[in-house]
Design a protein around this motif. Structure first.
Motif, mmCIF file in Angstrom:
data_model
loop_
_atom_site.group_PDB
_atom_site.id
_atom_site.type_symbol
_atom_site.label_atom_id
_atom_site.label_comp_id
_atom_site.label_asym_id
_atom_site.label_seq_id
_atom_site.Cartn_x
_atom_site.Cartn_y
_atom_site.Cartn_z
ATOM 1 N N VAL A 615 0.690 -1.437 0.028
ATOM 2 C CA VAL A 615 0.294 -0.008 -0.223
ATOM 3 C C VAL A 615 0.845 1.730 0.226
ATOM 4 O O VAL A 615 1.714 1.870 0.313
ATOM 5 C CB VAL A 615 -0.563 0.103 1.455
ATOM 6 C CG1 VAL A 615 -1.805 1.105 1.423
ATOM 7 C CG2 VAL A 615 -1.603 -1.219 1.140
ATOM 8 N N ASP A 616 0.902 2.425 -1.065
ATOM 9 C CA ASP A 616 1.267 3.279 -1.621
ATOM 10 C C ASP A 616 0.798 4.362 0.095
ATOM 11 O O ASP A 616 -0.084 4.149 -0.368
ATOM 12 C CB ASP A 616 1.247 3.708 -2.566
ATOM 13 C CG ASP A 616 1.852 4.907 -2.313
ATOM 14 O OD1 ASP A 616 1.704 6.278 -2.137
ATOM 15 O OD2 ASP A 616 2.872 4.791 -3.644
ATOM 16 N N GLU A 617 1.805 4.701 1.141
ATOM 17 C CA GLU A 617 1.500 5.628 2.017
ATOM 18 C C GLU A 617 1.523 7.009 1.631
ATOM 19 O O GLU A 617 0.065 6.983 2.847
ATOM 20 C CB GLU A 617 3.110 5.535 3.114
ATOM 21 C CG GLU A 617 2.606 5.541 4.642
ATOM 22 C CD GLU A 617 3.391 5.943 5.199
ATOM 23 O OE1 GLU A 617 3.443 5.938 7.118
ATOM 24 O OE2 GLU A 617 4.635 5.962 4.933
ATOM 25 N N GLU A 618 1.736 7.245 0.948
ATOM 26 C CA GLU A 618 1.134 9.004 0.614
ATOM 27 C C GLU A 618 -0.692 8.909 0.169
ATOM 28 O O GLU A 618 -0.907 9.393 -0.394
ATOM 29 C CB GLU A 618 2.224 9.396 -0.207
ATOM 30 C CG GLU A 618 3.236 9.230 0.479
ATOM 31 C CD GLU A 618 4.564 10.113 -0.438
ATOM 32 O OE1 GLU A 618 4.363 10.887 -1.062
ATOM 33 O OE2 GLU A 618 5.075 10.746 0.187
ATOM 34 N N LEU A 619 -0.413 7.562 -1.153
ATOM 35 C CA LEU A 619 -0.943 7.391 -2.177
ATOM 36 C C LEU A 619 -2.991 6.549 -2.037
ATOM 37 O O LEU A 619 -4.254 6.891 -2.165
ATOM 38 C CB LEU A 619 -0.327 7.139 -3.461
ATOM 39 C CG LEU A 619 -0.035 8.180 -4.422
ATOM 40 C CD1 LEU A 619 0.639 7.929 -5.294
ATOM 41 C CD2 LEU A 619 -0.509 9.783 -4.120
ATOM 42 N N GLY A 620 -1.999 5.406 -1.257
ATOM 43 C CA GLY A 620 -3.115 4.806 -0.740
ATOM 44 C C GLY A 620 -3.786 3.933 -1.519
ATOM 45 O O GLY A 620 -4.607 3.057 -1.356
ATOM 46 N N ILE A 621 -3.026 3.433 -2.719
ATOM 47 C CA ILE A 621 -2.483 2.515 -3.903
ATOM 48 C C ILE A 621 -2.526 0.956 -3.447
ATOM 49 O O ILE A 621 -1.179 1.351 -2.935
ATOM 50 C CB ILE A 621 -2.529 2.928 -4.780
ATOM 51 C CG1 ILE A 621 -2.768 4.465 -5.531
ATOM 52 C CG2 ILE A 621 -2.272 1.982 -6.092
ATOM 53 C CD1 ILE A 621 -1.939 5.196 -6.296
ATOM 54 N N VAL A 622 -3.562 0.590 -3.650
ATOM 55 C CA VAL A 622 -2.993 -1.400 -3.449
ATOM 56 C C VAL A 622 -3.060 -1.841 -4.088
ATOM 57 O O VAL A 622 -3.350 -1.969 -5.299
ATOM 58 C CB VAL A 622 -4.222 -1.972 -2.258
ATOM 59 C CG1 VAL A 622 -4.277 -3.070 -2.004
ATOM 60 C CG2 VAL A 622 -4.971 -0.714 -1.267
ATOM 61 N N ASN A 623 -1.956 -2.568 -3.961
ATOM 62 C CA ASN A 623 -1.366 -3.568 -4.468
ATOM 63 C C ASN A 623 -1.264 -5.210 -4.706
ATOM 64 O O ASN A 623 -0.299 -5.163 -2.648
ATOM 65 C CB ASN A 623 0.068 -3.093 -5.611
ATOM 66 C CG ASN A 623 0.325 -3.378 -6.576
ATOM 67 O OD1 ASN A 623 -0.558 -4.562 -7.936
ATOM 68 N ND2 ASN A 623 1.729 -3.974 -7.529
ATOM 69 N N VAL A 624 -1.664 -5.692 -5.151
ATOM 70 C CA VAL A 624 -1.676 -7.888 -4.348
ATOM 71 C C VAL A 624 -0.732 -8.116 -5.225
ATOM 72 O O VAL A 624 -0.591 -7.855 -6.339
ATOM 73 C CB VAL A 624 -2.921 -7.941 -5.107
ATOM 74 C CG1 VAL A 624 -2.600 -9.177 -4.356
ATOM 75 C CG2 VAL A 624 -4.291 -7.590 -3.854
#
Length: 745
Positions: A615-624
């Motif tokens: 999870v990108d800490e700044e953008l909140g984007i989640v990647n499995v």
């Protein structure tokens, strides 16, 4: 039997080359001279009545043949849906063009038939409609006060009601040293298979029809057409050999089938009706569902109290239900339970089974609550499942026919590297990414239902097997060929499996993960009967070496019957057919599950999913970034196609947790993203390292094959495993699917 068994071998799909080269024909690709094209006009209001439909401008276009509405449609033999659709929920079915009443946004209200598809579509845009609108409601959240339990007696064997309460949940939960609870929601999801819903109806004269349809049940559509249009079933033939995905959307006959058949019968012409992508949002879907859970446990991790309640959306005209709340006690043996399921009728079309219906919904809430409980207990999430492991299904007070879920946990954890997990949330990092590990349990019932199959030995000694079952892309053709080959001891090249045609022996709809077990069992029954018939014919031949031999003393191998004790003594299938005056030797057999035996056991496939997210800490984007699913599903007939099924379920799990939703504007009562540009599903860049483990599991009870379905089990555990991994990564527990980046900022 042959010494070269096909079952258990990773055989590539037999039709694969046809599909990738384009030679496999789908329902919209059967062309015929003089073919007409239909385009559907849909309502633009949610509820009310049609005052008038103006078709003058559309009819004036050269090449427009007819426009059907409720005012001029032919007289029809309307029906009770329970006798015309194997997958119909209780209630009154939707009848296209029945009258001027509008029940939901997008309801089909007219069919334009023209000489080309483009002309029909353009003419449809010229049809104008005057409505009298009524107030409507499409929002489940503001209508919970209208919720009601399914009516008594409406539950079916495939959708049992919630189990009765046990013990005293309220007291047990109140006195639990550790408690976890949650409210969960997922919105509408639509199936969105790649192939559009299309029906091509060939008018054969005198009320006889050949219909090419996108469906998961040729016999189901045959019954529907016969009942609606008052035709003899023998005069209706439905063909569907190739289906470009369905995922449940093809379980019920969709309205393009009705429109195509109606126009063909009335015009006595061949007619094709195709629904465009946006129109595929005007029928069934996975219903929005609100859930609440309350789990109580002792400090040692033993779960003592389970409460799960769900509210699912349905239409005003049908009582669609799902098995949402039954799963928790099937997995965890608490003695104090309370489960409730309620429906909320709204001004919408009826929902429809969608891959792992109810299971993927309910297991999300159950496994996320178990994960929450593990953190409050400070017990590893995997260890908590092992503490509460049960060999039996305590919800039904009976043993499982087989259950290797423990090995799914252990082998999946080992493969994934679960032991490397730091238990503290927000403690694992990779650069600016927060890393999280999550896991969850999966369960799906293993069912077998009645079916028929025919088996024939030809004069060339080859085997022909047939069933009306469809193949929706799961590998059915390949797997059935493997089963048939082994039954007669033949090479797969000597077996032809014909399917997807309603004139063939009866098959149920293809869904519920019961196709291999059901049709496979029918093929085994037919194969067994054919072996006996062949052997009797062989023994009756003059001077037969098998005159005084029992069938147990011979092998069937490579097109021959061979004496076990002296393999030099044999008769070929060709010789046996020749002695039968060259007549093919055939049998057709019904396979019916042993209900008295099966009801003593619970039967289910199990899985354990382990997931890593970043999870990108700044953008909140989640990647499995990677995931492992370990599955226990009895005898795996074809590991290659089975693995593909599990991978497909895992990818859908990623989609359900992070991407997929149909957005409704409740002011207008309509879906806003009825296209693949805005209905978000994963693309190749979203999918990374996925792995599948099949755990050895022997089951001599479920059916003669020892097989359990795998179409759904790959999906159910993935969404909660992803949600749990996101919590581990971020310390934020998000209980609404899909999980958007803004909720993690």
């Amino acid at each position: 039997m042959s010494n070269r068994p096909s079952i258990g071998q990773p055989i590539s799909r037999l039709e694969g080359q046809m599909k990738v080269t384009g030679s496999a024909k789908y329902s919209g690709e059967y062309n015929t001279p003089g073919l007409l094209y239909g385009y559907v006009v849909n309502s633009t209001i949610v509820r009310g009545e049609i005052v008038s439909i103006n078709t003058v401008d559309a009819r004036a276009l050269p090449g427009v043949i007819e426009i059907f509405t409720h005012d001029n449609r032919p007289s029809l033999a309307w029906f009770n849906m329970q006798y015309a659709d194997m997958d119909a929920p209780p209630g009154s079915p939707f009848r296209p063009l029945h009258d001027n009443e509008i029940k939901y946004y997008g309801q089909p209200i007219a069919l334009v038939v023209a000489e080309t598809f483009e002309l029909a579509r353009f003419a449809a845009s010229l049809v104008t409609v005057e409505y009298e609108e009524e107030t409507f409601s499409t929002d489940i959240h503001v209508n919970l006060g209208k919720a009601r339990a399914p009516k008594a007696g409406l539950a079916t064997a495939l959708k049992p009601p919630p189990p009765k309460p046990k013990g005293d949940f309220e007291e047990a939960y109140a006195n639990s040293p550790v408690q976890a609870s949650g409210e969960f929601f997922h919105g509408t999801e639509h199936h969105n298979p790649l192939e559009l819903f299309t029906t091509t109806t060939i008018y054969e004269g005198e009320g006889k029809l050949t219909i090419y349809d996108k469906t998961q049940g040729t016999v189901n559509c045959q019954l529907y057409v016969g009942n609606v249009f008052g035709l003899h079933f023998k005069d209706v033939r439905v063909i569907s050999p190739y289906v470009g995905g369905a995922f449940g959307a093809g379980l019920r006959p969709q309205y393009q089938l009705f429109m195509s058949v109606m126009a063909a019968l009335e015009l006595k012409r061949n007619v094709r009706v195709t629904l465009d992508r946006s129109q595929m949002f005007t029928f069934g879907y996975r219903p929005p569902t609100i859930q609440t859970t309350q789990f109580g446990a002792n400090t040692d991790g033993t779960v003592t109290a389970l409460n799960h309640e769900a509210f699912g959306q349905t239409s005003h005209f049908e009582d669609y239900t799902e098995v949402v709340v039954n799963w928790a006690n099937m997995l965890y043996p608490a003695q104090n339970t309370l489960f409730k399921y309620n429906m909320v009728p709204l001004d919408v079309f009826s929902p429809l089974d969608m891959r792992a219906p109810g299971g993927s919904t309910g297991v999300h809430a159950i496994e996320s609550t178990m994960d929450d409980l593990s953190y409050k207990l400070k017990i590893d999430p995997l260890q908590l499942r092992l503490i509460n492991y049960s060999v039996d299904d305590v919800s039904m007070d009976r043993p499982y026919s087989s259950k290797e879920l423990r090995q799914c946990y252990l082998q999946g954890a080992e493969k994934f590297g679960w032991s490397n997990r730091n238990p503290e949330p927000r403690s694992m990092r990779k650069g600016n990414k927060l890393v999280g590990y999550g896991m969850a349990t999966g369960i799906w019932e293993a069912m077998t239902v009645p079916a028929r199959a025919e088996a024939i030995i030809t004069k060339e000694g080859k085997l022909l097997v047939s069933s009306a079952v469809t193949d929706i892309g799961t590998g059915t053709l390949t797997v059935m060929t493997q089963i048939a080959a082994d039954e007669l001891g033949l090479k797969m090249d000597d077996v032809t499996f014909s399917y997807g045609d309603s004139k063939m022996p009866f098959a149920p709809i293809q869904g519920g993960s019961f196709t291999v077990s059901t049709i496979g069992s029918a093929i085994k029954a037919a194969g067994k009967a054919l072996r006996k018939k062949l052997f009797k014919k062989a023994a009756d031949i003059d001077n037969s070496p098998f005159k005084n031999v029992a069938i147990e003393d011979v092998d069937f191998d490579n097109g021959n019957i061979i004496l076990k004790q002296n393999p030099s003594v044999s008769l070929s299938f060709q010789e046996i057919v020749a002695a039968n005056k060259g007549k093919q030797i055939r049998t057709i057999n019904f396979s019916v599950p042993n209900v008295l035996k099966l009801k003593k056991y619970s039967r289910a496939a199990h899985s354990a999913a382990f997931v890593e997210v970043e999870v990108d800490e700044e953008l909140g984007i989640v990647n499995v970034t990677r995931a492992v699913t370990a599955v226990a599903a009895g005898n795996i007939i074809n590991p290659k196609t089975a693995r593909s099924q599990i991978l497909g379920g895992m990818i859908w799990g990623i989609s359900k947790a992070l991407r997929e939703e149909t957005i409704t504007d409740h002011h207008f009562g309509k879906y806003m993203n009825t296209n693949l540009g805005e209905y978000h599903i994963p693309v190749h860049a979203d999918i990374h390292e996925l792995d599948v483990i099949f755990v050895d599991e022997k089951d001599e009870i479920v059916n003669e094959l020892g097989s359990k379905g795998i179409g759904e089990i790959g999906l159910v555990a993935m969404p909660p495993a992803i949600a749990n991994a996101i919590f581990h990564a971020t310390g934020k527990r998000i209980n609404q699917f899909p999980i958007h980046f803004d909720s993690l900022l």
